[in-house]
Design a protein around this motif. Structure first.
Motif, short mmCIF file in Angstrom:
data_model
loop_
_atom_site.label_atom_id
_atom_site.label_comp_id
_atom_site.label_asym_id
_atom_site.label_seq_id
_atom_site.Cartn_x
_atom_site.Cartn_y
_atom_site.Cartn_z
N ALA A 1 15.75 8.60 -4.64
CA ALA A 1 15.30 8.30 -2.95
C ALA A 1 13.65 8.97 -2.95
CB ALA A 1 15.99 8.49 -2.00
N ASN A 2 13.85 10.30 -3.56
CA ASN A 2 13.04 11.34 -3.11
C ASN A 2 12.05 11.44 -4.06
OD1 ASN A 2 13.99 12.69 -0.60
ND2 ASN A 2 15.33 14.24 -2.34
N LEU A 3 12.00 10.99 -4.92
CA LEU A 3 11.05 10.77 -5.92
C LEU A 3 10.01 9.80 -5.21
CD1 LEU A 3 12.55 11.40 -9.24
CD2 LEU A 3 11.02 13.10 -8.30
N GLN A 4 10.78 8.09 -5.16
CA GLN A 4 10.43 7.48 -4.57
C GLN A 4 9.39 7.79 -3.45
OE1 GLN A 4 12.31 4.41 -3.76
NE2 GLN A 4 10.72 2.82 -3.56
N ARG B 1 8.64 10.72 -1.24
CA ARG B 1 8.30 11.87 -1.14
C ARG B 1 7.30 12.40 -1.99
NH1 ARG B 1 13.81 14.28 1.39
NH2 ARG B 1 13.28 13.91 3.88
N GLU B 2 7.44 11.58 -3.29
CA GLU B 2 6.90 12.29 -4.40
C GLU B 2 5.28 10.79 -5.02
OE1 GLU B 2 7.56 14.80 -6.96
OE2 GLU B 2 9.89 15.84 -5.27
N GLY B 3 5.62 9.82 -4.09
CA GLY B 3 5.33 8.60 -4.53
C GLY B 3 5.17 7.94 -6.18
N TYR B 4 6.72 7.86 -6.35
CA TYR B 4 6.85 7.26 -7.85
C TYR B 4 7.31 6.10 -7.33
CZ TYR B 4 7.20 11.87 -10.03
OH TYR B 4 6.75 13.05 -11.34
N ALA B 5 6.87 5.54 -8.72
CA ALA B 5 7.24 3.67 -8.87
C ALA B 5 8.87 3.64 -8.92
CB ALA B 5 6.65 2.98 -9.41
N TYR B 6 9.57 3.31 -8.54
CA TYR B 6 11.74 2.93 -9.40
C TYR B 6 11.22 1.98 -9.88
CZ TYR B 6 15.82 2.52 -8.10
OH TYR B 6 17.15 2.40 -7.93
N ILE B 7 12.02 1.77 -10.61
CA ILE B 7 12.04 0.36 -11.96
C ILE B 7 13.27 1.05 -12.30
CG2 ILE B 7 12.17 -0.58 -14.36
CD1 ILE B 7 9.06 0.41 -13.77
N CYS B 8 14.65 -0.22 -12.24
CA CYS B 8 15.75 0.10 -12.37
C CYS B 8 16.00 -1.28 -13.43
CB CYS B 8 16.93 -0.29 -10.97
SG CYS B 8 18.76 -0.51 -11.44
N PRO B 9 16.03 -0.74 -14.67
CA PRO B 9 16.07 -1.56 -15.53
C PRO B 9 17.44 -2.67 -15.97
CG PRO B 9 16.05 0.82 -16.58
CD PRO B 9 15.81 0.80 -14.96
#
Length: 155
Positions: free
Chosen positions: A142-145, A147-155
């Motif tokens: 959640a923080n990466l997504q 606060r840090e602007g990461y796209a989220y992928i759950c393969p």
């Protein structure tokens, strides 16, 4: 009764919408969520065990082949940490450690949920050297997504 906007009103509405979109885009970039000039940032979230981990690592390899500058973090929690433990093997009997190490040497970061380790009574020394332990896998993703602007992928 609905009225059709006049041409002038329509232009004002469109200009307002465009200004709002531009402001949102600027604030998103400022928050690190849309940096078109920097590398793509992606968090791959693994929660379901070795089959999902195998798919994920294949996706990460393909991702890096297509975009070598991508900044990739793989976060595991629950059964999703299993592939980051010493001695873990995939469905074909190959150890995950070699693949994880190879991807880590290309800049991929691997993170293991400490809550899972604690709840499952897994010793920290079982975690691969190429993986870091974080307090919470869900929180890390959640923080990466957010606060840090990461796209989220759950393969």
């Amino acid at each position: 009764m609905t009225s059709t906007p006049t041409p002038i009103r329509r232009k004002v509405l469109l200009a307002s919408a465009a200004a709002g979109a531009a402001a949102f885009s600027s604030s998103a970039r400022a928050a690190g969520r849309a940096d078109a000039d920097g590398p793509v940032k992606v968090v791959y979230h693994i929660t379901q065990g070795d089959a999902q981990a195998s798919r994920c690592l294949g996706n990460v390899r393909n991702h890096l082949s297509a975009e070598p500058t991508a900044k990739i973090v793989v976060v595991g929690n629950g059964a999703g940490i299993d592939f980051m433990l010493n001695g873990a093997v995939d469905g074909k009997g190959a150890e995950f450690a070699g693949l994880v190490g190879g991807l880590a040497s290309q800049g991929v970061s691997f993170r293991v949920c400490n809550n899972t380790l604690t709840n499952r009574k897994i010793a920290k020394d079982r975690v691969l050297l190429d993986a870091a332990i974080v307090p919470s896998g869900v929180s890390e993703a959640a923080n990466l997504q957010y606060r840090e602007g990461y796209a989220y992928i759950c393969p």
